[in-house]
Write an enzyme that holds these catalytic residues in place. Structure first.
Site, short mmCIF file in Angstrom:
data_model
loop_
_atom_site.label_atom_id
_atom_site.label_comp_id
_atom_site.label_asym_id
_atom_site.label_seq_id
_atom_site.Cartn_x
_atom_site.Cartn_y
_atom_site.Cartn_z
CG ASP A 195 27.34 23.43 52.28
OD1 ASP A 195 28.40 23.10 52.81
OD2 ASP A 195 27.20 24.54 51.70
CD GLU B 267 15.42 25.55 52.14
OE1 GLU B 267 16.48 25.81 52.75
OE2 GLU B 267 15.19 24.43 51.63
CG HIS C 30 26.75 26.70 56.60
ND1 HIS C 30 26.66 25.89 57.69
CD2 HIS C 30 25.48 27.12 56.34
CE1 HIS C 30 25.40 25.84 58.10
NE2 HIS C 30 24.67 26.56 57.29
CG PHE D 125 24.25 27.61 52.83
CD1 PHE D 125 25.31 28.51 52.85
CD2 PHE D 125 23.16 27.85 53.64
CE1 PHE D 125 25.27 29.64 53.66
CE2 PHE D 125 23.11 28.99 54.46
CZ PHE D 125 24.17 29.88 54.47
CD GLU E 227 17.06 21.83 50.96
OE1 GLU E 227 16.51 20.76 51.30
OE2 GLU E 227 17.31 22.74 51.77
CG LEU F 280 13.74 24.00 55.41
CD1 LEU F 280 13.82 24.04 56.92
CD2 LEU F 280 14.68 22.98 54.84
C1 LIG Z 1 18.71 20.52 54.17
C2 LIG Z 1 18.88 21.88 54.72
N1 LIG Z 1 18.35 22.93 54.07
C3 LIG Z 1 18.52 24.18 54.54
C4 LIG Z 1 19.23 24.41 55.69
C5 LIG Z 1 19.43 25.83 56.23
N2 LIG Z 1 18.62 25.99 57.43
C6 LIG Z 1 19.16 25.86 58.66
S1 LIG Z 1 18.01 25.95 59.86
C7 LIG Z 1 16.76 26.19 58.75
C8 LIG Z 1 15.36 26.37 59.25
C9 LIG Z 1 14.87 25.20 60.03
O1 LIG Z 1 13.56 25.41 60.48
P1 LIG Z 1 12.85 24.34 61.39
O2 LIG Z 1 12.92 22.99 60.77
O3 LIG Z 1 11.50 24.84 61.73
O4 LIG Z 1 13.76 24.27 62.69
P2 LIG Z 1 14.07 25.46 63.69
O5 LIG Z 1 15.36 26.07 63.30
O6 LIG Z 1 12.93 26.44 63.62
O7 LIG Z 1 14.15 24.80 65.03
C10 LIG Z 1 17.27 26.21 57.45
C11 LIG Z 1 16.45 26.46 56.26
C12 LIG Z 1 19.76 23.29 56.33
N3 LIG Z 1 20.47 23.41 57.46
N4 LIG Z 1 19.58 22.06 55.83
#
Ligand SMILES: Cc1ncc(C[n+]2csc(CCOP(=O)(O)OP(=O)(O)O)c2C)c(N)n1
Ligand SMILES: Cc1ncc(C[n+]2csc(CCOP(=O)(O)OP(=O)(O)O)c2C)c(N)n1
Ligand SMILES: [Mg+2]
Ligand SMILES: [Mg+2]
Lengths: 357, 354, 354, 357
Positions: free
Chosen positions: C78, C27, C121, C76, C53, C51
């Site tokens: 996590d 990602e 995190h 992460f 994993e 997105l």
């Molecule tokens: C399972 C997971 N993977 C990665 C992350 C890191 N992360 C936080 S927000 C994000 C992007 C999310 O995009 P979207 O679903 O379009 O929501 P938006 O933030 O655009 O509202 C990522 C990859 C996470 N929080 N949880």
């Protein structure tokens, strides 16, 4: 348009109209109420961003740019505790929804400041990670998309309970790539066991830095519902009138038919992803609040002065509040041990869970 | 004598009827099969879920939050490794909301080797389970404990993981102390009452014996055998193997004290430490793989708190650190602690001169 | 001086150019961002995945099986807890096919607390990682080790998990022994060469310094500080905290030997045991939660093999057994071992009279 | 129909016709070859079942009832090592495919008997858990649906490699509820990065004891591809001619267009789920082998006698083989330690992986 990450072409979108034919107009009081809440939500987010930048918080993430959708969502939610009311499985851009439900914005400042008084997590979680049991607001958690795996559970309870309570789940566009989104569609659409769920995707066309294009084979995320016989709709979530009507239409269907509805709302991400990406206002994204304010002024439902006053009032209030919050006590180191185990069950409200102690 | 699957079934029935259980679900949990080990046959609230473990755990969390009382099954613990994030979330629900919500759910799953289950029906989940802060973790070694621990799991306001040693599921109570109270003394009678018939089951209805609210407290161990020379701490199917070892060693004059932990978290440190203070020697036995193993935690605590009580180095016997348990008999035997391994370890400990 | 993210980037570049790396993905790993910590900026084969994993780990396995050399990132650690079944499968590929296939992939992921990352995190993955039989597991404590361990991970024919302590990612090498060989001595020069500019990056191309094939062997520890009184065994960011503790204690006349494990599996038992045989005292430090913790395994092995060498009870210092690390400074500090905790533990061990 | 679990109504299915217009007929030699392999596969499975019942194995699972689909699949696969050939991510009902590829059935008996000579797992894994690197057959593993998460990886390598090699992944109907199935659709259909994958679901309308109906909101599982712009087809997998043509058509598309195709084959489960459910022949399920044999006899391509001879020949051969296998050595206890770590890399064939040592 310009964004933090230049050179990334954005997807061109054609937004469907809400298809309920008669585009009945909403009452002026409602429009003004929505405007008021949208402004309040925007000011709150801007205050949170400022706090973080000033060192009064470690991290900011939130929903500026989604107010035109999140505020009507909160207004239309049946608020209360237990399966007769709506459950909310929200993601981290839902301040507008929370304020529309009646949340005190100062509590959001407390969470930003990680004070012991933070009612949502006692200083444990990031800003915008709400949790309000008395309103069926399930704890927001950072992992993307897990809420879509849990939401069918509250909906199952509501299917059994009857009545008009529904389960609402929200999340972003990029996150729909996680298997949990598919889980939500599958579990909600089982033939003969359909669930009363309003499944929402707020599509801002980004996951952090990654544009929608290139990651999705679907033209519309909402299309994924079709194979399961789920009703779907994609709307302009930057227009609160469209949002209100679409959410109402979808909710009416879910409340009555006790079947799922998949609603995709195209929204903006006005301050970028989070404080990690700078949290600066992004020129060129549609600003639903500005557009709506202009519209209300043009329709003579609002004056520029009244709008500015409102802005000034909330700005002042939250600035003052942020100063007060600064003096509130942090949690103590030994507080880490609080609430590892529950001593007794409190979920389900007065009507639920009668059998168990 | 009752089998462990029958005991589980009766506990779930009591859970449904008297303790608010609303949903017993998972893959093949509902009619017609009632569970791949028959553990959920004939239950009023049992239903078949989609083949989706993440959905199962997710739905259980949601049901719990909505005030229902779910008992979700993961068909084999081998298929729970893609749900650890969700299990963690359930365990964090109360804590991360600073006490606002709680999440009263039960997950049950068969664990361990011993039935030639090959790579994916032989996994243990002990280490994983004990790392799930916010969860209570239990594992019975006999039908009575299965019954009483499952009922306690059901009424607990926290998420509880009920791990059933799959090699014991079809075993009968060895004696009255392992028997579920209230069942007919004739096991054929019990079978007629609650075991689904082969063939058409559409019209079958179980007749449930009147079994009481036996609540075996979570967090308390059971003294399986008192002794003075070496403390052996185990749980699940290795209780029986260790008991056998103890009986063999008794003939050599080695007097084993055997503790059946019953609960892996919270665990009964009082029981373990007072026994070690008496025998000054301890062997921890389990069949999970042996790097970053729960027995190693118990050993570490022993060192932390009882170092100068020890007359021999404390010992952990565990499964081999391998990607899985191989199918061939030799491979399975080479992978998880066998009777001889245990007897040898206890003997070594007993004979060790400080 | 080079930062750890720069070191990682250079190792990946060398991997691409000289060791067959075909895909660096995850990602936000590709342009324009190049990783949430900038660790993958400017790399030829870096691309943004969905997105997902599970998809990331799955695709890495498939790529590896097809003879590509993938380096997959979980943004992460996590967010890796829903992929443990797939990680297990990768680790089992060679073994379960009886040597028919191998699975040469690298997964990299930032781990640990120390940056006020709140519940999601701040997780550690040490215990989980060390339970993945068939994987090699490394964690660097400085830029040079990050560079050399990542290159070794890339050329290894097995799956390797490269865990980067997130609190160290932006830290610079402390001295030449922590520096990546071949980089310009002026750090601004290096930055101009390989750090992406703010703003428009579409036309930017990195200029890579000519860095050598430094291969730090997996399975070998690094003696961070020789000493005679107490052995301290740690890795990742706690190397620095323990070093500070050692410096403080030196003023009290306590001479600490500090071992940076570098590899968690296979681990360098020779280095650990010969040190303990010299000092007769040992403290294991890590920040993962402390029930069923990897340090407990090391302690257990110490007891198994060195019981009568010990002049003090061996000790594990670890994070608290909680659902997560809370955000508020007090909560984070209360959850993971701090300098004082470590100094106290070492002092207690040093002063302990056998 | 009758099945082990009575009282369970089965879904009524209407199978689409293969849509390539001209239903060109297949050559007689090919038909007879398919029949031969189908019989061989059936006899192999029946031998495995018998071995398990006689105590010469711990557990049986396999593919009797899927031969009419699995055999043509194997025949149409481009067999070889490395990305220029097809990768196979199979599930545990693929004996027909393996025999069509040229596998020696005796090796399957070895795996059933858990001998050290078992070439697929050295006595470690259950029957039908194949692994043949030289033919790109990825190790079959018991967890349902994980193959759908891994398959995009081999397809990514093939997309880069070019040529006509494709990735084939198979699994059951119930398993599509796992998120990994959605992962497969998403990763294969990314716009501009489409993957050359033949995604197959063999739909026997059961997951162990759980019928399709009640678990699925989709009319056809294949419909789930539509939202992603994936070509889809549902066929009668009990007819080898239909199967052959459909697989060929789908493969031609994937090989040429380098894009995914989702193929759903309705098949039977002739001996139930596994030895755990008794492994007895289920009357009332369509038996593709019998139907095909009758058809070939009616078309005078085969005689009853020839068919019976064939059956007798394979039955005899495999009975004899099973006796020999009984005497082969089991693995030794210390063999558990073999192959935990690879000493050197062997994947990718001669053309792959040049850069790494
Ligand atoms: C399972 C997971 N993977 C990665 C992350 C890191 N992360 C936080 S927000 C994000 C992007 C999310 O995009 P979207 O679903 O379009 O929501 P938006 O933030 O655009 O509202 C990522 C990859 C996470 N929080 N949880
Ligand atoms: C992840 C996972 N969950 C559960 C199981 C247990 N299990 C084995 S086969 C099976 C049913 C599979 O049904 P389907 O996908 O339709 O394939 P079929 O066996 O019918 O061919 C189940 C639940 C498993 N092997 N893996
Ligand atoms: Mg987004
Ligand atoms: Mg099926």
């Amino acid at each position: 348009m310009r964004s933090r990450y230049n050179g990334v072409p954005r997807m061109t979108t054609i937004i469907s109209k809400v298809r309920n034919g008669a585009e009945e107009s909403l009452k002026p009081e409602l429009l003004l109420q929505m405007h008021d809440l949208m402004r309040k939500a925007r000011v709150l987010e801007e205050r949170l961003i400022r706090m973080q930048k000033q060192g009064d918080g470690y991290f900011w993430i939130g929903g500026p740019g989604e107010e035109a959708f999140s505020v009507p969502l909160g207004l239309l939610t049946h608020k209360g505790e237990g399966p007769q009311y709506d459950y909310l499985h929200l993601h981290y851009r839902a301040s507008g929804t929370m304020l529309a439900l009646g949340a005190d914005p100062v509590d959001a400042l407390r969470q930003m400041k990680s004070t012991a008084s933070d009612p949502y997590s006692g200083g444990r979680n990031f800003a915008s990670h709400y949790s309000v049991r008395k309103w069926n607001v399930v704890p927001v958690s950072s992992p993307i998309e897990v809420q879509y795996a849990m939401a069918p559970g509250t909906a199952l309870a509501q299917r059994r309970h009857g009545g008009t309570g529904i389960t609402i789940v929200t999340g972003g566009d990029a996150g729909t790539a996680e298997g949990d989104f598919a889980t939500c569609l599958i579990w909600s659409a089982r033939k003969g066991s359909e669930l009363p769920m309003l499944i929402i995707v707020t599509n801002n066309q980004y996951g952090i830095s990654t544009p929608y294009d290139g990651q999705h084979g679907e033209k519309r995320i909402a299309d994924r519902g079709a194979a399961f016989g789920i009703r779907t709709l994609t709307i302009d979530g930057n227009d609160p009138e469209t949002s209100y009507r679409a959410i109402k239409q979808a909710m009416d269907y879910v409340r009555k038919e006790r079947k799922p509805f998949l609603l995709e709302a195209m929204v903006s991400r006005l301050y970028g992803h989070s404080s990690s990406s700078g949290a600066n206002y992004i020129e060129g994204e549609a600003d639903g609040l500005k557009l709506f304010e202009d519209k209300l002024i043009a329709r003579k439902l609002l004056t520029k002065e009244r709008a500015d006053e409102l802005n000034a009032k909330y700005t002042e209030e939250l600035l003052e509040a942020s100063k007060r919050v600064r003096d509130e006590a942090p949690p103590a180191p030994e507080d880490i041990w609080k609430h590892v185990f529950a001593e007794q069950s409190v979920v389900g409200g007065s009507s639920g869970n009668k059998g168990a102690r | 004598m009752t089998t462990m699957v029958q005991a589980i079934r009766m506990a779930l029935h009591v859970g449904e009827e008297r303790h608010g259980v609303t949903d017993i679900f998972g893959e093949d949990v509902g009619a017609p099969l009632g569970g791949v080990f028959t553990q959920t046959q004939g239950l009023r609230t049992a239903w078949n879920s989609p083949l989706d473990e993440r959905g199962i755990v997710g739905a259980a969390i949601g049901l719990a939050l909505a005030g229902s009382r779910p008992v979700a099954e993961i068909q084999f613990c081998d298929y729970a490794f893609n749900t650890i994030d969700l299990l963690k979330l359930a365990g964090a629900m109360h804590w991360s909301s600073n006490g606002d919500w709680n999440c009263p759910m039960v997950v049950m799953t068969p664990v361990g080797a011993g039935i030639h289950g090959s790579i994916y029906h032989s996994h243990s989940f002990d280490a994983q389970a004990t790392r799930l802060a916010g969860w209570k973790i239990v594992m019975p070694s006999n039908p009575r404990d299965a019954y009483g621990l499952l009922l306690s799991a059901i009424i607990d306001p926290n998420p509880v993981l009920f791990m059933a040693p799959k090699a014991l599921l079809r075993q009968k109570a060895n004696n009255d102390s392992e028997e579920v109270p209230g069942v007919p003394s004739d096991e054929r009678e019990l079978s007629k009452m609650i075991d689904a018939p082969l063939g058409d089951r559409t019209k079958w209805k179980p007749r449930w014996p009147d079994t009481p609210d036996l609540l075996i407290p979570i967090g308390k161990a059971r003294m399986d055998r008192a002794g003075n020379d070496v403390t052996v701490v185990t749980y699940g199917r290795h209780v029986h193997v260790c008991r056998k070892a103890a009986e063999e060693l008794a003939t050599e004059g080695i007097d084993v004290e055997l503790i059946d932990m019953r609960s892996l978290h919270p665990y009964d440190w009082d029981a373990i430490s007072s026994s070690i203070k008496k025998t000054h020697r301890v062997v921890f036995v389990n069949e999970d793989t042996d790097i970053t193993n729960f027995g190693e935690h118990l050993l570490r605590r022993t060192i932390d708190e009882l170092f100068y009580e020890l007359h021999a180095p404390p010992k952990v016997l565990a499964g081999k650190h391998l990607p899985g348990v191989g199918l061939a008999d030799n491979l399975e035997k080479g992978s998880v602690p066998q009777l001889d391994d245990i007897t040898n370890a206890i003997r070594t400990s007993a004979r060790h001169e400080p």
